[in-house]
Design an enzyme around this catalytic site. Sequence first.
Site, PDB file in Angstrom:
ATOM      1  N   CYS A  26      44.608  42.708  42.836  1.00 57.25           N
ATOM      2  CA  CYS A  26      46.071  42.851  42.173  1.00 57.25           C
ATOM      3  C   CYS A  26      45.997  41.549  40.992  1.00 57.25           C
ATOM      4  O   CYS A  26      45.697  40.302  41.337  1.00 57.25           O
ATOM      5  CB  CYS A  26      47.273  42.534  42.990  1.00 57.25           C
ATOM      6  SG  CYS A  26      48.553  42.003  42.342  1.00 57.25           S
ATOM      7  N   CYS A  74      48.413  38.732  41.814  1.00 56.85           N
ATOM      8  CA  CYS A  74      47.840  37.876  42.523  1.00 56.85           C
ATOM      9  C   CYS A  74      46.606  36.775  41.951  1.00 56.85           C
ATOM     10  O   CYS A  74      46.757  35.550  41.931  1.00 56.85           O
ATOM     11  CB  CYS A  74      47.000  38.554  43.755  1.00 56.85           C
ATOM     12  SG  CYS A  74      48.297  39.708  44.519  1.00 56.85           S
TER      13      CYS A  74
END
Length: 454
Positions: A374, A377
């Site tokens: 991600c 993230c």
Amino acid sequence: MASLAVTCSSIALSSSSSRTEQLVQLKVTTFQPLDRSGKRFVAVKALSSESRRNGATVPFAATTFAPDVMEQLAEIEDFEKLAKDLENSSPLEIMDKALEKYGNEIAIAFSGAEDVALIEYAHLTGRPYRVFSLDTGRLNPETYKFFDTVEKHYNIRIEYMFPDSVEVQALVRTKGLFSFYEDGHQECCRVRKVRPLRRALKGLRAWITGQRKDQSPGTRSEVPVVQVDPVFEGLDGGSGSLVKWNPVANVAGNDIWNFLRTMGVPVNSLHAQGYVSIGCEPCTRAVLPGQHEREGRWWWEDAKAKECGLHNGNIKEESVNGNANDNNTLRAEVVSDIFNGDGIVNLTRPGMENLLKMEGRKDPWIVVLYAPWCQFCQAMEASYVELAEKLDGSGMKVGKFRADGDEKAFAQQELQLGSFPTILFFPKHSSRPIKYSSEKRDVDSLMAFVNALR
Ligand code: SF4
């Protein structure tokens, strides 16, 4: 797609050659390469600039026989090597190579923002080039005017891709004109952007985007100058049938603007009003100095669509939700783990279950639920590592829990996971975690959250 094939053959080779020389000199003093990091590539069939459809004289079934197979084998090309070879090349050189290689089967994706630099580079090569753009029907008036200005400035016709009218009609009649404010932008973007983009790319063997490494500290920090497109398909269909060129991958945003100013390139008047990233009118707003450009997009969604979706299909489509050339190379198979700071405890499912059960824990915890692929993230990794360092010895525990794959359902049911990253605070005297709801994930904001609760 044949009807969309508009070329810009009116560009004079002789005059642009001299401009090219000037530009090569200019870029030496103007552009600074960014940090470069490794990138995984695969070797795939090269996508010849000569359309096989045009010369096809044998039935389709005959393609399984030796001559065509041999032709394909002969065209095997290692794009990892090509990217490495071109890594230190100027945007102009990369653009020239791309246009030379793919001719009429490559096109520039133009969003109506500073990626107009790509058109200038293509113009400077002196080669014919194609430009396409997604007209969602919801762009700012300034953007439409800018398209017109660009067409006149370069004497080109932009190949606009429109959404399917039946799909738009169904969406608007069912949910209204502003459904994205209620239930997220994905559905509208899918109809107005992703599907038209997919249609455009199916008519090409390669495309050119304005992705830059400095646009995101996460995934884009590894954008190569050329790669096999990880998401979309090209003319031949199937995985590996489309190549993506990113000529300005190594150019910093400031240098793009220096280039545009120096070359007298027209720009979208919205930039003067504080817009950095430019998309659809209802979904884009100006940002303040110091704010990240993405904060001007889908701001109302907070912890929804500006974070990674939880379904792989969404991941692919999310990658183009920003703008026409905003392919983010999000891929679920990016494997290296993140949040590897010394003070961060790697929690397993039993560890999380224990945390949930504990009524009177000795220390409070902050835990990030994440997926290593991600981009959001990845973007907060440095802040989270720094947070762990600051909290070291404070009695506050810092943990991480990888919540994709097999753990996703558990995390959704038990840990309030809606999207990645989700940050939870487990107070000392309660088992119920408190979810961090802001999208500001810098270390000061995270610290303020912790201090407010511990
Ligand atoms: Fe629809 Fe907004 Fe996406 Fe444009 S950016 S397609 S208006 S949701």
